[in-house]
Design a protein around this motif. Structure first.
Motif, PDB file in Angstrom:
ATOM      1  N   ALA A   1      56.125  -2.536 -71.917  1.00  0.00           N
ATOM      2  CA  ALA A   1      55.591  -2.566 -73.281  1.00  0.00           C
ATOM      3  C   ALA A   1      56.176  -3.727 -74.066  1.00  0.00           C
ATOM      4  CB  ALA A   1      55.896  -1.242 -73.983  1.00  0.00           C
ATOM      5  N   ALA A   2      57.469  -4.001 -73.866  1.00  0.00           N
ATOM      6  CA  ALA A   2      58.104  -5.113 -74.570  1.00  0.00           C
ATOM      7  C   ALA A   2      57.484  -6.444 -74.155  1.00  0.00           C
ATOM      8  CB  ALA A   2      59.610  -5.124 -74.293  1.00  0.00           C
ATOM      9  N   PHE A   3      57.221  -6.616 -72.866  1.00  0.00           N
ATOM     10  CA  PHE A   3      56.561  -7.838 -72.404  1.00  0.00           C
ATOM     11  C   PHE A   3      55.133  -7.930 -72.935  1.00  0.00           C
ATOM     12  CE2 PHE A   3      59.816  -8.093 -68.992  1.00  0.00           C
ATOM     13  CZ  PHE A   3      60.160  -9.422 -69.169  1.00  0.00           C
ATOM     14  N   GLY A   4      54.484  -6.779 -73.093  1.00  0.00           N
ATOM     15  CA  GLY A   4      53.121  -6.782 -73.601  1.00  0.00           C
ATOM     16  C   GLY A   4      53.020  -7.318 -75.016  1.00  0.00           C
ATOM     17  N   TYR A   5      54.099  -7.209 -75.777  1.00  0.00           N
ATOM     18  CA  TYR A   5      54.079  -7.702 -77.152  1.00  0.00           C
ATOM     19  C   TYR A   5      53.978  -9.222 -77.221  1.00  0.00           C
ATOM     20  CZ  TYR A   5      54.534  -3.740 -80.260  1.00  0.00           C
ATOM     21  OH  TYR A   5      54.259  -2.625 -81.006  1.00  0.00           O
TER      22      TYR A   5
ATOM     23  N   ILE B   1      70.640   6.333 -71.155  1.00  0.00           N
ATOM     24  CA  ILE B   1      70.296   7.701 -70.779  1.00  0.00           C
ATOM     25  C   ILE B   1      70.105   7.801 -69.270  1.00  0.00           C
ATOM     26  CG2 ILE B   1      68.664   9.583 -71.106  1.00  0.00           C
ATOM     27  CD1 ILE B   1      70.371   8.915 -73.554  1.00  0.00           C
ATOM     28  N   THR B   2      69.473   6.793 -68.684  1.00  0.00           N
ATOM     29  CA  THR B   2      69.252   6.798 -67.236  1.00  0.00           C
ATOM     30  C   THR B   2      70.572   6.765 -66.483  1.00  0.00           C
ATOM     31  OG1 THR B   2      67.141   5.633 -67.530  1.00  0.00           O
ATOM     32  CG2 THR B   2      68.115   5.607 -65.335  1.00  0.00           C
TER      33      THR B   2
ATOM     34  N   TYR C   1      60.783   5.829 -67.500  1.00  0.00           N
ATOM     35  CA  TYR C   1      60.623   5.568 -68.931  1.00  0.00           C
ATOM     36  C   TYR C   1      61.129   4.165 -69.280  1.00  0.00           C
ATOM     37  CZ  TYR C   1      59.727  10.545 -69.858  1.00  0.00           C
ATOM     38  OH  TYR C   1      59.188  11.799 -69.904  1.00  0.00           O
ATOM     39  N   THR C   2      62.253   3.801 -68.697  1.00  0.00           N
ATOM     40  CA  THR C   2      62.816   2.472 -68.952  1.00  0.00           C
ATOM     41  C   THR C   2      61.872   1.375 -68.489  1.00  0.00           C
ATOM     42  OG1 THR C   2      65.042   3.395 -68.640  1.00  0.00           O
ATOM     43  CG2 THR C   2      64.832   0.997 -68.592  1.00  0.00           C
TER      44      THR C   2
ATOM     45  N   ILE D   1      67.739  -0.650 -74.101  1.00  0.00           N
ATOM     46  CA  ILE D   1      69.166  -0.348 -73.959  1.00  0.00           C
ATOM     47  C   ILE D   1      69.386   1.159 -74.052  1.00  0.00           C
ATOM     48  CG2 ILE D   1      71.454  -0.653 -75.008  1.00  0.00           C
ATOM     49  CD1 ILE D   1      70.526  -3.396 -75.974  1.00  0.00           C
ATOM     50  N   TYR D   2      68.712   1.783 -75.023  1.00  0.00           N
ATOM     51  CA  TYR D   2      68.824   3.236 -75.205  1.00  0.00           C
ATOM     52  C   TYR D   2      68.400   3.978 -73.938  1.00  0.00           C
ATOM     53  CZ  TYR D   2      66.673   7.739 -76.429  1.00  0.00           C
ATOM     54  OH  TYR D   2      66.255   9.034 -76.430  1.00  0.00           O
TER      55      TYR D   2
END
Length: 382
Positions: free
Chosen positions: A120-124, A12-13, A113-114, A7-8
């Motif tokens: 990365a979130a899916f990788g968790y 920014i984007t 970056y988003t 969300i952050y």
């Protein structure tokens, strides 16, 4: 935590795309910044607790039975720190290169970056999930209030955490010192003919690269001299940075030869704080890792906010070496904030020494109690 970070980055984007009116851009950036702070607190607290659990599990493997718990936390912290700073160095130098050489827009960079954060979130999903221990099961149904206040209760009930506060304080204040003063004013005045953002990106990449390389050796060094001295060396690196600006206050005379050592020292200090200090938090508070690691982002953020406020709060009337004109056009007294940072560094060393003594006393009492129980069992068998 990662989903909130998305969300952050999305805020920014969107703000960089130029499609929002000036009235909306400010609230979107502020909302994104708040989301980023929340994400940092959640992600680093969870990551720290997972890191402590992974280190314990590693030492329980039969083939690793010669590895002590504090050695495992040191090794894991070094690996974590190396990966973080290596990625940080890449994502800092890449935008400067793309913008400078290929004129890529910041909207595309922030958008990438988003995308990386979402991946990365899916990788968790594929990260191993440990089963709760018996002790964790006992606290599984603790109230939400109890869990939410773990950081505060640990700070209030365990004196070691109180004395460790100075370490988070110097990290937060030095973040403000480097970002507000060094990046914002020293670099600008040292390179008036250069693009400040590109110059800062290069110098920050130096910090990240040095931090990544230092992470490869702090684990071995801590085995020889102890984690405590490694942490103190990180504090001393921060102290030297500020001290150099005290004895050499002319901001426009630093140049590359002066600023690169500053950012090298910052890299050494950051590596120590992200690896060895993290390892010590796992060692000092094994019974409450969530509360311990929640204190780190909370205290860092709190002291960084105070540091940013103080860095621009001390004004002066007549321009001299320590009375400098900032970008806002006002004259600011740099010496006062520098002396505050140096004092906090010294207090951090004393606080760490006291916390280490308390930890050693606790270990001695535990070993004494364990030997006493062993003697009682032997007597009972006789």
């Amino acid at each position: 935590g990662f989903n909130i970070a998305n969300i952050y980055l999305s805020c920014i984007t969107v703000a960089s795309m130029g499609v929002l009116s000036p009235l909306l851009k400010g609230p979107v950036v502020i909302f994104g910044s708040v989301a980023g702070g929340v994400a940092l607190g959640i992600a680093w607290t969870a990551q720290g607790a997972y890191f402590a659990r992974a280190a314990r599990e590693y030492t329980s493997i039969p083939s690793n039975n010669t590895i002590l718990p504090h050695e495992a936390t040191s090794m894991f912290a070094a690996i974590f720190s190396f990966a973080v700073f290596l990625g940080e160095a890449f994502f800092r130098i890449l935008p400067a290169f793309l913008v400078e050489q290929y004129h890529v827009s910041w909207t595309i960079i922030f958008g990438s970056y988003t995308v990386c954060s979402v991946i990365a979130a899916f990788g968790y999903v594929y990260v191993h999930e440990y089963q709760p221990t018996e002790e964790e099961l006992e606290h599984l149904y603790d109230s939400a209030f109890t869990k939410a206040t773990a950081a505060w209760r640990l700070f209030w009930e365990d004196d070691k955490m109180k004395y460790m506060t100075g370490l988070n304080a110097i990290y937060g204040f030095m973040s403000a010192f480097m970002l507000s003063f060094v990046n914002g004013e020293v670099v600008r005045q040292s390179f008036p003919q250069h693009d400040t953002s590109s110059t800062v990106s290069i110098l920050l990449t130096v910090t990240s690269a040095v931090a990544a390389l230092t992470s490869l050796i702090v684990d071995d060094v801590s085995h020889y001299i102890g984690k405590g001295l490694v942490v103190v060396s990180g504090i001393c690196a921060y102290y030297i940075i500020v001290f150099l600006f005290v004895i050499h206050p002319e901001l426009n005379n630093w140049g590359w030869s002066g600023l690169i050592p500053i950012f090298v020292l910052n890299g050494v200090a950051r590596s120590v704080f992200e690896s060895t200090l993290r390892s010590e938090f796992a060692d000092f508070f094994p019974y409450e890792p969530e509360g311990a690691f929640a204190n780190i982002p909370f205290q860092n953020g709190l002291f960084a906010a105070v540091g940013f406020f103080l860095s621009i709060s001390f004004t002066c009337k007549f321009q001299d070496d320590y009375c400098v004109e900032y970008q806002d056009g006002d004259l600011h007294n740099t010496l006062v904030f520098e002396l505050i940072c140096m004092t906090i560094a010294l207090l951090a060393i004393l606080g760490h020494w006291r916390a280490s003594n308390l930890f050693e006393q606790e270990r001695f009492e535990e070993e004494k109690e364990s030997l006493s129980r062993t003697d009682e069992v032997k007597l009972a068998l006789v």
